[in-house]
Structure formats: C-alpha cells, structure tokens
Write a protein that holds these residues in place. Structure first.
Motif, PDB file in Angstrom:
ATOM      1  N   SER A   1     -53.083  23.357  21.981  1.00 28.74           N
ATOM      2  CA  SER A   1     -54.471  23.751  21.768  1.00 28.74           C
ATOM      3  C   SER A   1     -54.593  25.250  21.484  1.00 28.74           C
ATOM      4  CB  SER A   1     -55.338  23.360  22.970  1.00 28.74           C
ATOM      5  OG  SER A   1     -54.898  24.004  24.142  1.00 28.74           O
ATOM      6  N   LYS A   2     -53.439  25.928  21.436  1.00 25.87           N
ATOM      7  CA  LYS A   2     -53.396  27.367  21.125  1.00 25.87           C
ATOM      8  C   LYS A   2     -54.198  28.185  22.144  1.00 25.87           C
ATOM      9  CE  LYS A   2     -51.282  26.600  17.130  1.00 25.87           C
ATOM     10  NZ  LYS A   2     -50.308  25.575  17.402  1.00 25.87           N
ATOM     11  N   VAL A   3     -53.982  27.853  23.425  1.00 29.82           N
ATOM     12  CA  VAL A   3     -54.638  28.546  24.527  1.00 29.82           C
ATOM     13  C   VAL A   3     -53.539  29.092  25.431  1.00 29.82           C
ATOM     14  CG1 VAL A   3     -56.091  28.220  26.567  1.00 29.82           C
ATOM     15  CG2 VAL A   3     -56.682  27.082  24.428  1.00 29.82           C
ATOM     16  N   GLY A   4     -53.701  30.309  25.896  1.00 29.38           N
ATOM     17  CA  GLY A   4     -52.717  30.901  26.796  1.00 29.38           C
ATOM     18  C   GLY A   4     -52.653  30.154  28.121  1.00 29.38           C
ATOM     19  N   TRP A   5     -51.483  30.217  28.726  1.00 33.46           N
ATOM     20  CA  TRP A   5     -51.251  29.518  29.985  1.00 33.46           C
ATOM     21  C   TRP A   5     -52.240  29.964  31.071  1.00 33.46           C
ATOM     22  CZ3 TRP A   5     -49.464  25.412  32.178  1.00 33.46           C
ATOM     23  CH2 TRP A   5     -49.300  25.387  33.552  1.00 33.46           C
ATOM     24  N   ALA A   6     -52.445  31.261  31.224  1.00 30.99           N
ATOM     25  CA  ALA A   6     -53.346  31.768  32.262  1.00 30.99           C
ATOM     26  C   ALA A   6     -54.775  31.284  32.029  1.00 30.99           C
ATOM     27  CB  ALA A   6     -53.305  33.296  32.309  1.00 30.99           C
ATOM     28  N   THR A   7     -55.196  31.255  30.779  1.00 31.96           N
ATOM     29  CA  THR A   7     -56.540  30.777  30.448  1.00 31.96           C
ATOM     30  C   THR A   7     -56.664  29.291  30.744  1.00 31.96           C
ATOM     31  OG1 THR A   7     -56.765  32.462  28.734  1.00 31.96           O
ATOM     32  CG2 THR A   7     -58.253  30.569  28.591  1.00 31.96           C
TER      33      THR A   7
END
Length: 109
Positions: free
Chosen positions: A39-45
């Motif tokens: 989903s092209k989202v950072g792990w922390a987010t």
C-alpha cells in the motif's frame, strides 16, 4: 503506479491507501509487512493506524506463520461493507466513463 479511482476521490492518504489495498485484494490475508509494502505506507505509519483498524474490527486476525500475524479485511463489518460499495460504485462509474469517452472518439473518427 497509477492511483485507483478510490484513492483519487477519497484522497491520497496512508489510511485510504491501506483501505484501497485491503479492499482491492479482499478475501486474502496479509502480514502487516505485506500491507505496508503493497500500500506504499511506512511501517511506523501503518503500525499507528493499524490499532484503529483492529479496534474498529475493520480487520481481523486470521492466522500466524512463525512470528508474523496475518490479517484480512472484515467483510462482516458494516462500515467495511459500505466502503466496498463505494469502491465498487466508483469503479463502475470510471469504467462507464472510459467506454463512453472511447465510444465518442470512435464515432468521431
């Protein structure tokens, strides 16, 4: 990668990209790493947003493989059902617009 109509209409935010991925590939279960990457989202987010998805029962755990927990979209959740309806209606509308546009172009030619 081209944005889906769902992301274009609702906004290109991490939450919408996660929902887009889970709706588009519903019926399958994924690890959080897979969801973040695809989903092209950072792990922390993702980790921050994931707590809300779980608390609202929009996603449910399915199984564990080693240390990885797998989750899938909870298609029994009423809010998820409505989001899927919106996704499908937007997709139908975009498809109809595409064919209408290309039919008009073909008629002119």
């Amino acid at each position: 990668m081209e944005q889906t109509i769902f992301v274009r209409v609702l906004g290109d935010t991490p939450k919408i990209r996660i929902l887009n991925y889970l709706i588009k590939y519903r019926g399958f279960d994924y690890s959080m790493s897979d969801i973040a990457r695809n989903s092209k989202v950072g792990w922390a987010t993702l980790n921050r947003l994931w707590k809300e998805f779980v608390a609202l029962r929009m996603v449910v755990p399915t199984r564990e493989i080693g240390n990885a927990k797998l989750f899938k979209l909870n298609e029994e959740n009423e809010a998820v059902v409505k989001l899927i309806e919106v996704y499908n209606k937007l997709l139908v509308q975009e498809t109809q617009n595409y064919f209408a546009k290309h039919a008009a172009i073909k008629a002119v030619a």
